[in-house]
Write a protein that holds these residues in place. Structure first.
Motif, mmCIF file in Angstrom:
data_model
loop_
_atom_site.group_PDB
_atom_site.id
_atom_site.type_symbol
_atom_site.label_atom_id
_atom_site.label_comp_id
_atom_site.label_asym_id
_atom_site.label_seq_id
_atom_site.Cartn_x
_atom_site.Cartn_y
_atom_site.Cartn_z
ATOM 1 N N ASP A 137 0.875 -1.163 0.000
ATOM 2 C CA ASP A 137 0.000 0.000 0.000
ATOM 3 C C ASP A 137 0.918 1.220 0.000
ATOM 4 O O ASP A 137 2.078 1.138 -0.411
ATOM 5 C CB ASP A 137 -0.930 -0.033 1.223
ATOM 6 N N SER A 142 -1.950 -2.597 11.647
ATOM 7 C CA SER A 142 -2.411 -1.219 11.791
ATOM 8 C C SER A 142 -3.689 -1.196 12.618
ATOM 9 O O SER A 142 -4.621 -1.950 12.351
ATOM 10 C CB SER A 142 -2.654 -0.600 10.419
ATOM 11 N N ARG A 192 -6.121 1.238 10.199
ATOM 12 C CA ARG A 192 -6.508 0.813 8.852
ATOM 13 C C ARG A 192 -6.629 -0.705 8.832
ATOM 14 O O ARG A 192 -5.648 -1.407 8.566
ATOM 15 C CB ARG A 192 -5.508 1.310 7.819
ATOM 16 N N TRP A 239 3.119 0.375 4.398
ATOM 17 C CA TRP A 239 1.894 -0.369 4.693
ATOM 18 C C TRP A 239 1.775 -1.528 3.715
ATOM 19 O O TRP A 239 1.971 -1.366 2.510
ATOM 20 C CB TRP A 239 0.666 0.529 4.562
ATOM 21 N N LEU A 289 -10.588 0.234 1.194
ATOM 22 C CA LEU A 289 -10.544 0.937 2.470
ATOM 23 C C LEU A 289 -10.555 2.435 2.229
ATOM 24 O O LEU A 289 -10.002 2.922 1.243
ATOM 25 C CB LEU A 289 -9.274 0.557 3.232
ATOM 26 N N GLU A 327 -9.548 6.272 2.159
ATOM 27 C CA GLU A 327 -8.264 6.960 2.187
ATOM 28 C C GLU A 327 -8.259 7.986 3.314
ATOM 29 O O GLU A 327 -9.170 8.785 3.441
ATOM 30 C CB GLU A 327 -7.996 7.664 0.845
ATOM 31 N N THR A 328 -7.217 7.945 4.116
ATOM 32 C CA THR A 328 -7.069 8.907 5.205
ATOM 33 C C THR A 328 -5.629 9.345 5.257
ATOM 34 O O THR A 328 -4.771 8.797 4.581
ATOM 35 C CB THR A 328 -7.449 8.280 6.568
#
Length: 229
Positions: free
Chosen positions: A92, A124, A127, A160, A175, A177-178
């Motif tokens: 990632d 994580s 996430r 990640w 997932l 996005e942050t």
């Protein structure tokens, strides 16, 4: 329902997951040879300092000739990292790096052995489905006999990686996005921060054995992830 195939960093189906990147693992990223024309072209475009681009001035200086931009050197590291690890791993994004050091000049024709060592790994908390892996990358100049002569680059960073999918798991790409989750930021006393330059002892992992390069002596043969083109 069969879970969807995770993608590697180059878009192909992944074969390595977070669970495979265990602390102590050494990944051999191969050997790169510094191309003089490419080295100078990079510097002219991105880092046109005289000791990178003016051979006459550089030859008369304490450098004794042109030296590579440090950002060119780390770009060579990144390419080897993509070719030999991220192209196979369910990678990632990266939340960032903690250290980037240029330890010795790099010149045209140098042959640099590249590797990464996994220093730490944890799921994580922010996430789901991803794990945070802490890595140390090194580049070592090789002599005519292929023995390491000098470390020229060292970097510590995090990546990640998706966990191995199980039935019913959503794909990691779905997932939200942050920004960098606070829970995944480095902590005081992060394991591996004080590991000696030679790298950790290599743990048993589900990978093919190959020789690993050590700055402290001739190559040894601990379990590693074998580089792929």
């Amino acid at each position: 329902m069969t879970p969807p195939a995770a993608r590697s960093g180059t878009g192909q189906p992944a074969e390595l997951y977070f669970e495979d990147l265990v602390p102590g693992l050494t990944v051999d990223l191969g050997v790169v040879t510094v191309d003089g024309d490419e080295m100078v072209a990079f510097a002219r475009r991105f880092d046109p300092q005289w000791y990178h681009v003016d051979s006459e001035l550089a030859g008369e200086s304490r450098h004794g000739g042109l030296i590579a931009s440090g950002f060119y050197t780390v770009s060579l590291f990144m390419r080897a990292y993509v070719d030999h690890l991220l192209s196979r791993a369910a990678a990632d994004a990266s939340p960032g790096l903690e250290e980037l050091r240029w330890l010795a000049p790099v010149r045209a024709g140098d042959r640099l052995a590249v590797r990464v060592d996994v220093m730490g790994a944890r799921p994580s908390t922010a996430r789901p489905g991803l794990g945070t892996v802490s890595l140390t990358g090194t580049m070592l100049r090789l002599g005519p006999d292929d023995r390491p002569e000098q470390e020229v680059l060292r970097t510590r960073f995090r990546g990640w990686f998706a966990a191995r999918p199980t039935e019913g798991d959503p794909p990691a790409g779905d997932l939200p996005e942050t920004g960098t989750p606070a829970a995944d930021l480095p902590e005081t006393g992060t394991p591996g921060a004080e590991v000696p330059d030679g790298g950790p002892a290599v743990a048993d992992v589900p990978a093919s054995p190959t020789s690993a390069t050590s700055a402290d002596g001739p190559p040894s043969a601990p379990p590693t992830v074998e580089p792929h083109n």
